[in-house]
Design a protein around this motif. Structure first.
Motif, short mmCIF file in Angstrom:
data_model
loop_
_atom_site.label_atom_id
_atom_site.label_comp_id
_atom_site.label_asym_id
_atom_site.label_seq_id
_atom_site.Cartn_x
_atom_site.Cartn_y
_atom_site.Cartn_z
N ASP A 101 5.82 -5.66 2.65
CA ASP A 101 4.57 -5.84 3.39
C ASP A 101 4.30 -4.68 4.36
OD1 ASP A 101 6.60 -6.40 5.16
OD2 ASP A 101 5.72 -8.25 5.93
N THR A 102 5.01 -3.58 4.18
CA THR A 102 4.86 -2.40 5.04
C THR A 102 4.32 -1.23 4.23
OG1 THR A 102 6.80 -3.14 6.27
CG2 THR A 102 6.13 -0.87 6.59
N PRO A 103 3.35 -0.49 4.78
CA PRO A 103 2.84 0.68 4.06
C PRO A 103 3.95 1.70 3.79
CG PRO A 103 1.47 0.18 5.96
CD PRO A 103 2.68 -0.71 6.05
N LEU A 104 3.82 2.40 2.69
CA LEU A 104 4.85 3.36 2.28
C LEU A 104 4.22 4.72 2.05
CD1 LEU A 104 7.76 4.00 1.10
CD2 LEU A 104 6.81 3.32 -1.10
N ASP A 105 4.81 5.75 2.64
CA ASP A 105 4.42 7.13 2.36
C ASP A 105 5.44 7.70 1.39
OD1 ASP A 105 2.34 6.88 4.13
OD2 ASP A 105 3.34 7.94 5.77
N PHE A 106 4.99 8.17 0.24
CA PHE A 106 5.85 8.68 -0.82
C PHE A 106 5.56 10.16 -0.97
CE2 PHE A 106 7.62 9.59 -4.83
CZ PHE A 106 8.43 8.55 -5.24
N ASP A 107 6.52 11.00 -0.57
CA ASP A 107 6.38 12.45 -0.66
C ASP A 107 6.99 12.92 -1.98
OD1 ASP A 107 6.52 15.23 -0.45
OD2 ASP A 107 6.88 15.15 1.71
N MET A 111 0.84 -1.17 0.00
CA MET A 111 0.00 0.00 0.00
C MET A 111 0.88 1.24 0.00
SD MET A 111 -3.08 0.32 -0.14
CE MET A 111 -4.40 1.42 0.02
N VAL A 112 0.64 2.14 -0.92
CA VAL A 112 1.43 3.36 -1.03
C VAL A 112 0.50 4.56 -0.91
CG1 VAL A 112 2.93 4.73 -2.53
CG2 VAL A 112 3.08 2.24 -2.56
N ARG A 113 0.88 5.48 -0.04
CA ARG A 113 0.17 6.75 0.07
C ARG A 113 1.07 7.83 -0.51
NH1 ARG A 113 -1.83 8.12 5.85
NH2 ARG A 113 0.40 8.27 6.14
N LEU A 114 0.53 8.58 -1.46
CA LEU A 114 1.28 9.66 -2.09
C LEU A 114 0.94 10.98 -1.42
CD1 LEU A 114 0.86 8.77 -5.87
CD2 LEU A 114 2.83 8.35 -4.42
N PHE A 115 1.98 11.81 -1.24
CA PHE A 115 1.80 13.12 -0.66
C PHE A 115 2.38 14.17 -1.60
CE2 PHE A 115 1.55 10.30 2.89
CZ PHE A 115 0.64 10.89 3.75
N SER A 116 1.72 15.32 -1.66
CA SER A 116 2.21 16.46 -2.43
C SER A 116 1.67 17.71 -1.76
CB SER A 116 1.74 16.38 -3.88
OG SER A 116 2.30 17.44 -4.62
N GLY A 117 2.51 18.70 -1.64
CA GLY A 117 2.10 19.93 -0.98
C GLY A 117 1.73 19.72 0.48
N GLY A 118 2.32 18.72 1.08
CA GLY A 118 2.05 18.44 2.49
C GLY A 118 0.73 17.72 2.74
N LYS A 119 0.03 17.36 1.67
CA LYS A 119 -1.27 16.70 1.82
C LYS A 119 -1.27 15.38 1.05
CE LYS A 119 -3.80 20.97 2.35
NZ LYS A 119 -4.81 21.85 1.83
N GLU A 120 -2.03 14.44 1.59
CA GLU A 120 -2.16 13.14 0.92
C GLU A 120 -3.00 13.31 -0.34
OE1 GLU A 120 -3.69 8.56 1.67
OE2 GLU A 120 -3.84 10.01 3.31
N PHE A 162 10.69 3.24 -3.05
CA PHE A 162 9.91 2.02 -2.90
C PHE A 162 10.69 0.94 -2.17
CE2 PHE A 162 6.70 3.92 -5.26
CZ PHE A 162 5.62 3.08 -5.46
N LEU A 163 12.01 1.02 -2.24
CA LEU A 163 12.84 0.01 -1.56
C LEU A 163 13.25 0.42 -0.15
CD1 LEU A 163 15.04 -1.17 -4.55
CD2 LEU A 163 13.21 -2.44 -3.41
N THR A 164 12.74 1.54 0.34
CA THR A 164 13.07 1.94 1.70
C THR A 164 12.28 1.17 2.75
OG1 THR A 164 11.46 3.74 1.71
CG2 THR A 164 13.73 4.31 1.08
N LYS A 165 11.25 0.49 2.31
CA LYS A 165 10.41 -0.28 3.24
C LYS A 165 10.27 -1.71 2.76
CE LYS A 165 8.77 3.35 5.57
NZ LYS A 165 9.00 3.64 6.91
N ARG A 166 9.96 -2.59 3.69
CA ARG A 166 9.66 -3.97 3.32
C ARG A 166 8.41 -3.98 2.46
NH1 ARG A 166 9.62 -7.50 8.66
NH2 ARG A 166 7.71 -8.00 7.57
#
Length: 189
Positions: A45-51, A1-10, A39-43
């Motif tokens: 099976d771990t959620p990822l926040d991508f700023d 699961m990846v959450r994208l952020f831009s401008g400080g907001k999801e 994308f490789l900073t997390k396992r």
């Protein structure tokens, strides 16, 4: 699961309404190196926040830039040493000079580089490429700290050669690690 952020907001996405950002769009926005590295900073099976904004910055807060800049910085030192002293660290045998490294920061960096091969082995055996990324970030951090506190080009030729030997190890470690995760190791930035 990846959450994208831009401008400080999801950036909200919804499969139901058809609102989403494709991987192709993300690649076009920030580039292949940034996407692969983050994308490789997390396992897996771990959620990822991508700023998105963060990985576009050329600052130490951007982990991709931080590691790539460490490699480019080493290459810049090598170019300057070649120009000023006629020493080519790419062709010179530097290993014998490593014994001149006695400062604590240099030894700590050297130790991290020596154990990097163990991290690579662990990453392969456990199918955990994020371990490589963690070590690349740590190597870059130790290198930047070392570089900011120790001049490489000094009058004491043995010490300079020892420091060049250390930097050669940094260059090789960063290049191998970046290559394994499919990220460029730039000569200049």
């Amino acid at each position: 699961m990846v959450r994208l952020f831009s401008g400080g907001k999801e950036i909200r996405m919804s499969k139901r309404t058809g609102e989403f950002i494709t991987l192709r769009e993300l690649l076009e926005e920030v580039g292949v190196d940034a996407v692969r590295f983050i994308f490789l900073t997390k396992r897996s099976d771990t959620p990822l926040d991508f700023d998105i904004d963060l990985v576009k910055q050329n600052t130490a807060e951007n982990p991709v830039f931080y590691v790539q800049y460490a490699h480019a910085r080493v290459r810049g030192v090598f170019r300057e040493v070649r120009q000023r002293f006629g020493i080519d660290p790419d062709k010179e045998s530097l290993t014998e000079y490593i014994k001149h490294m006695k400062d604590q920061q240099g030894l700590e960096l050297m130790k991290k580089l020596l154990f990097f091969k163990d991290t690579l082995k662990d990453a392969v055996l456990s199918l955990s490429p994020h371990l490589i990324v963690y070590d690349l970030l740590e190597i870059a951090k130790l290198f930047h700290n070392y570089y900011n506190h120790h001049r490489v080009m000094v009058e004491d030729r043995s010490l300079m050669m020892g420091r060049l030997s250390l930097l050669k190890g940094v260059e090789i470690g960063l290049k191998v690690g970046l290559n394994l995760i499919g990220v460029n190791a730039p000569e200049r930035m």
